[in-house]
Design an enzyme around this catalytic site. Structure first.
Site, PDB file in Angstrom:
ATOM      1  N   GLY A 170      -8.770 -30.714  18.846  1.00 44.11           N
ATOM      2  CA  GLY A 170     -10.068 -30.194  18.395  1.00 44.11           C
ATOM      3  C   GLY A 170     -10.983 -29.749  19.525  1.00 44.11           C
ATOM      4  O   GLY A 170     -10.540 -29.387  20.621  1.00 44.11           O
ATOM      5  N   GLY A 178     -30.238 -30.062  26.608  1.00 48.19           N
ATOM      6  CA  GLY A 178     -29.646 -31.272  26.035  1.00 48.19           C
ATOM      7  C   GLY A 178     -28.383 -31.631  26.795  1.00 48.19           C
ATOM      8  O   GLY A 178     -28.231 -31.318  27.981  1.00 48.19           O
ATOM      9  N   ILE A 183     -25.181 -30.547  26.662  1.00 51.06           N
ATOM     10  CA  ILE A 183     -24.344 -29.490  27.239  1.00 51.06           C
ATOM     11  C   ILE A 183     -25.121 -28.733  28.312  1.00 51.06           C
ATOM     12  O   ILE A 183     -24.610 -28.483  29.403  1.00 51.06           O
ATOM     13  CB  ILE A 183     -23.857 -28.515  26.134  1.00 51.06           C
ATOM     14  N   GLU A 217     -36.126 -24.761  28.000  1.00 48.08           N
ATOM     15  CA  GLU A 217     -36.039 -25.808  26.968  1.00 48.08           C
ATOM     16  C   GLU A 217     -37.303 -25.791  26.123  1.00 48.08           C
ATOM     17  O   GLU A 217     -38.422 -25.739  26.649  1.00 48.08           O
ATOM     18  CB  GLU A 217     -35.833 -27.174  27.658  1.00 48.08           C
ATOM     19  N   ALA A 230     -26.981 -23.438  24.507  1.00 47.47           N
ATOM     20  CA  ALA A 230     -26.539 -24.788  24.111  1.00 47.47           C
ATOM     21  C   ALA A 230     -27.692 -25.452  23.382  1.00 47.47           C
ATOM     22  O   ALA A 230     -28.402 -26.290  23.939  1.00 47.47           O
ATOM     23  CB  ALA A 230     -26.129 -25.584  25.340  1.00 47.47           C
ATOM     24  N   GLY A 265     -27.488 -27.058  20.347  1.00 41.88           N
ATOM     25  CA  GLY A 265     -27.021 -27.980  19.326  1.00 41.88           C
ATOM     26  C   GLY A 265     -25.789 -27.451  18.612  1.00 41.88           C
ATOM     27  O   GLY A 265     -25.347 -26.316  18.848  1.00 41.88           O
ATOM     28  N   ALA A 287     -17.307 -37.921  20.161  1.00 45.78           N
ATOM     29  CA  ALA A 287     -15.878 -38.066  19.898  1.00 45.78           C
ATOM     30  C   ALA A 287     -15.502 -39.504  19.538  1.00 45.78           C
ATOM     31  O   ALA A 287     -14.758 -39.740  18.576  1.00 45.78           O
ATOM     32  CB  ALA A 287     -15.100 -37.614  21.131  1.00 45.78           C
ATOM     33  N   HIS A 335     -16.675 -58.896  43.050  1.00 47.24           N
ATOM     34  CA  HIS A 335     -17.548 -58.371  44.100  1.00 47.24           C
ATOM     35  C   HIS A 335     -16.724 -57.572  45.094  1.00 47.24           C
ATOM     36  O   HIS A 335     -15.621 -57.991  45.427  1.00 47.24           O
ATOM     37  CB  HIS A 335     -18.221 -59.540  44.839  1.00 47.24           C
TER      38      HIS A 335
END
Ligand code: FAD
Ligand code: NAD
Length: 469
Positions: free
Chosen positions: A42, A183, A185, A204, A271, A273, A322, A445
């Site tokens: 996908g 955002g 991306i 933006e 980008a 959304g 994802a 550590h």
């Protein structure tokens, strides 16, 4: 397998929600058919998470080599972007083959084509070779994902206007890009391309980058973006895109005054959304209608209003991540198989692969204050971490938010490897662990994970390597 149907479970879409649902259902002895019209894996595997993170890793190597003279390293760095893209494509190709092998090894039948419903138990699959077949199914799982939102005037077919998929596949690096949307991306890819020498101007609509994250987590990323030479313009709405000799001219409108400005570049990456994909399936034929935001509504097990049809992943709603989709796929398959669903409240971490990385899970302090009597926080700055100092990445902090009985309600991290560190806090939130329990555990550590142990100890005023409040 039911005698009445060709397959027990039809899964539509082979992204991280769909293929995980298919494999889990097959592991529970159901006969499963997975239909994918493009490539297995996908958006996530082919044009999202994996290719973007591969290129981000490569850009970080180039950037670090250029900037770490303090560590005694000076290098002339040549970036062969074509080779970088080929390497990224190899990573993707490898994973495509793995997903296919895993499906087959789990006896999932794979069908290459587009699935469209004909009635409540029948689907028609139009295959890429122009043939089509009909399949009947007892249960269906819709996992058709999402696609980028197209802004009017910024249609993706226009020359010079790109979505993330195209940007991850550029033939050659542009000299300059306007990025619309700050955002996930917008900022991940702005930083990636700025590190490769591209001149970036971000536009933006809201008044900060990554507005979904708390502002103190975003501040170090915002400073790092300025240091990379990224120009940010807030409170501006992308209004118009004109083609020019050079590439594009993007006009914006000030959100308050309406004043217009224009930015010239070789291209524009949009980008703003993503929107769910439902129109590929003729859902009305099974009596389903997306809600006003375009998502297919479900209950907590992924069941839709039609009892034998489930929806998982981006198509089923926020968060469009994802790992959230994969968990929804597992849960739906478990429910279909009639097994006990996994317990827990399902804390869903979110990570931005910026520099530094941001990672959150569960509640912020402000959110916790709305429901809890008393809220406390424990913090630890990365500059006090021995391991952070040894890597040269010391910006950021870890914060734990807990209730009056010390149970961890959430956590926020900005800093190196935040994407890896957040899993320990996610475990604490999901399993109801307290800051005392986290502080008790021996952490190796020198590691960045000690910052979580110390923020847990700081919550009890017992941190060793930072002053307690
Ligand atoms: P998708 O992965 O979109 O898969 C749906 C599949 O369904 C597609 O392969 C499609 O071809 C197929 N399909 C659709 N209709 C039909 C039909 N009718 N018949 C047959 N097949 C059909 N998320 C993260 O968690 N971490 C990240 O770092 C991250 N980075 C991202 C970076 C970018 C640039 C982008 C674009 C996204 C990123 N995401 C990330 C989001 C993540 O990719 C999605 O949340 C995830 O892919 C959703 O999975 P899904 O299975 O629901 O849908
Ligand atoms: P986003 O929702 O993260 O950011 C879109 C930004 O565009 C917002 O800040 C919004 O205010 C701005 N915007 C909207 N219209 C605008 C306009 N006309 N002019 C200027 N700014 C405008 O969306 P995205 O970056 O496209 O990512 C989509 C989704 O993909 C994310 O929400 C996330 O679910 C997923 N994703 C996740 C990761 C990750 O997990 N690391 C990475 C990439 C994508």
């Amino acid at each position: 397998m039911s005698e009445q149907f060709d397959t027990d479970v039809l899964v539509v879409g082979g992204g991280p929600a769909g293929y995980v649902a298919a494999i889990r259902a097959a592991q529970y002895d159901l006969d499963v058919t997975l239909v994918e019209m493009d490539a297995l894996g996908g958006t996530c595997l082919n044009r999202g998470c994996i290719p973007s993170k591969a290129l981000i890793s490569a850009a970080n190597v180039a950037h670090n080599a250029r900037t770490w003279s303090e560590m005694g390293i000076t290098a002339e760095v040549d970036v062969d972007f074509q080779q970088m893209v080929e390497w990224k494509d190899d990573v993707v190709g490898n994973m495509n083959r793995s997903v296919e092998k895993l499906c087959k090894a789990n006896r999932v039948s794979l069908v290459d084509g587009r699935a469209t419903f004909e009635d409540e138990h029948t689907v028609r699959v139009e295959r890429s070779d122009d043939n089509s077949e009909r399949l009947t199914f007892e249960y269906a799982v819709l996992a058709t994902g999402s696609r980028p939102i197209e802004l009017p005037g910024f249609e993706f077919h226009r020359s010079g206007v790109h979505d993330a998929k195209e940007a991850l596949q550029f033939d050659e690096l542009p000299d300059s890009l306007v990025v619309v949307g700050a955002g996930y991306i917008g900022i991940e890819l702005s930083m990636l391309f700025a590190k490769l020498g591209v001149d970036i101007t971000v536009v933006e609509a809201l008044d900060s980058m990554m507005p979904a994250f708390p502002s103190d987590l975003v501040a170090p990323v915002s400073s790092a973006a300025s240091a990379l030479g990224i120009e940010t313009n807030y409170g501006e709405l992308a209004a118009e895109c004109r083609s020019t000799d050079r590439g594009v001219s993007v006009s914006t409108e000030d959100a308050e005054s309406g004043e217009r400005r224009a930015y010239e570049a070789d291209g524009v990456l949009v980008a703003v959304g993503r929107t769910p994909v439902t129109e590929t399936m003729d859902l009305y034929r099974i009596g389903l209608e997306p809600n006003e935001d375009g998502f297919v509504p479900t209950d907590r097990y992924g069941r839709t209003d039609v009892d034998h049809v489930f929806a998982v992943g981006d198509v089923a709603g926020e968060p469009m991540l994802a790992h959230a989709g994969s968990k929804e796929g597992e849960i739906a398959a478990t429910e279909i198989a009639g097994r006990d669903p996994p317990s827990g409240d399902r804390a869903v971490p979110a990570v931005a692969f910026t520099s530094p990385q941001i990672a959150t899970v569960g509640m912020t302090e402000a959110e916790a204050e709305e429901t809890e009597h008393t809220v406390s926080t424990g913090e630890f700055p990365m500059r006090a971490s021995g391991r952070a100092l040894t890597t040269g990445h010391t910006d950021g902090f870890v914060r734990l938010v807990s209730s009056d009985d010390g149970v961890v309600l959430g956590g926020q991290i900005v800093g190196p490897e935040a994407s890896e560190l957040i899993s320990e806090i996610t475990l604490a939130v999901e399993k109801g662990l307290s800051t005392e329990e986290l502080a008790e555990v021996i952490h190796p550590h020198p590691t960045l994970s000690e910052a979580i142990q110390e923020s847990a100890a700081n919550d009890q005023a017992l941190a060793i390597h930072t002053l307690n409040r």
